[in-house]
Scaffold this motif. Structure first.
Motif, short mmCIF file in Angstrom:
data_model
loop_
_atom_site.label_atom_id
_atom_site.label_comp_id
_atom_site.label_asym_id
_atom_site.label_seq_id
_atom_site.Cartn_x
_atom_site.Cartn_y
_atom_site.Cartn_z
N ILE A 73 0.87 -1.18 0.00
CA ILE A 73 0.00 0.00 0.00
C ILE A 73 0.90 1.22 0.00
CG2 ILE A 73 -1.87 1.24 1.16
CD1 ILE A 73 -2.63 -1.35 2.56
N SER B 223 -2.30 6.36 -0.94
CA SER B 223 -3.40 5.49 -1.39
C SER B 223 -4.67 5.78 -0.61
CB SER B 223 -3.02 4.02 -1.21
OG SER B 223 -1.91 3.67 -1.98
N TRP C 203 -8.07 -0.92 -1.28
CA TRP C 203 -7.23 0.26 -1.43
C TRP C 203 -6.94 0.48 -2.90
CZ3 TRP C 203 -5.49 -4.09 1.20
CH2 TRP C 203 -4.50 -4.84 0.58
N SER C 204 -6.59 1.72 -3.21
CA SER C 204 -6.31 2.09 -4.60
C SER C 204 -5.08 2.97 -4.63
CB SER C 204 -7.50 2.85 -5.20
OG SER C 204 -7.23 3.28 -6.51
N THR C 205 -4.22 2.74 -5.60
CA THR C 205 -2.97 3.48 -5.69
C THR C 205 -2.84 4.12 -7.06
OG1 THR C 205 -1.85 2.00 -4.15
CG2 THR C 205 -0.46 3.34 -5.56
#
Length: 248
Positions: free
Chosen positions: A158, A162, A234-236
């Motif tokens: 992560i 993020s 989660w998003s990155t």
């Protein structure tokens, strides 16, 4: 029997509310083209009452253009049983489609007049996730919140910055799962492990720079370590755009 001339009024209502035919089609589990056909053919008679309720207008007015426009019922249900404010649909379109859930964001911020921080709701930010994501994990929408990763303690899994989604309904520690915790007002993301004597181990993914931390039961209480919830998404965003070689 009055003629069904609802098409132009239906089209105007969607345009005013900034609702596309695709978005409106979600309510009926149908194709956008079918909804678009209502612009010319009119809303089908068997749909008239339900469409009128969703758009918070009088069904007789929608069908014929006669009588009062406004309806008394402003709260409606979609097919999944979720309540929407139909008056909001008629105004600026802020209602989330039935397939999406809007999650509030929380952040770590300074407490005025002190050198401490705490975790509070950020009224200026929210994110949308597909409802199916939550349903597949048996997460209640009311229990889901979002936060942002601060620092590189969880990289390369992560990354810093993020966006993460947290299930506040799951605070029971399951060894090796990722949780958001508030540690004396500081927002932290860690793998958690239970230890003998009700102790707690915090582990970072980036173990080379962040060694394990172990807190005894009395330290957990003294340092106000609270599990906020389980991290389920989660998003990155990539931090840089790659250079294209051999440009002339």
């Amino acid at each position: 029997m009055k003629k069904n001339t609802s098409g132009p009024r239906f089209k105007a209502l969607l345009k005013k509310a900034n609702i596309t035919t695709t978005e409106f089609a979600v309510f009926w589990s149908t194709e956008a083209q079918n909804i678009h056909n209502w612009y010319t053919r009119g809303v089908p008679a068997y749909r008239m009452e339900e469409v009128a309720r969703i758009l918070s207008v009088n069904s007789h007015w929608l069908k014929t253009g006669e009588g009062p426009k406004d309806a008394s019922t402003l709260r409606v249900l979609d097919q999944a049983g979720n309540t929407f404010d139909a008056q909001a649909i008629r105004g600026v379109y802020t209602v989330i489609e039935a397939i999406d859930v809007e999650l509030p964001c929380y952040k770590e911020t300074a407490i005025p007049g002190t050198n401490k921080t705490h975790v509070v709701k950020d009224p200026e930010h929210s994110i949308r996730l597909p409802r199916s994501h939550l349903e597949s994990l048996e997460i209640k929408p009311a229990d889901a919140i979002c936060i942002h990763m601060i620092g590189n303690s969880m990289s390369e899994r992560i990354e810093d910055g993020s966006t993460l989604a947290i299930d506040r309904g799951l605070t029971q520690i399951i060894d090796g799962e990722i949780y958001a915790i508030e540690h004396d007002g500081m927002l932290r993301i860690k793998y958690l492990h239970r230890m003998p004597g009700n102790a707690l181990r915090l582990r970072s993914h980036n173990k080379a720079e962040y060694p394990d931390e172990i807190f005894r039961a009395e330290q957990i209480e003294e340092q106000s370590i609270q599990v906020l919830g389980w991290v389920f998404w989660w998003s990155t965003l990539n931090k840089r755009r790659p250079q294209v070689p051999f440009l002339s």
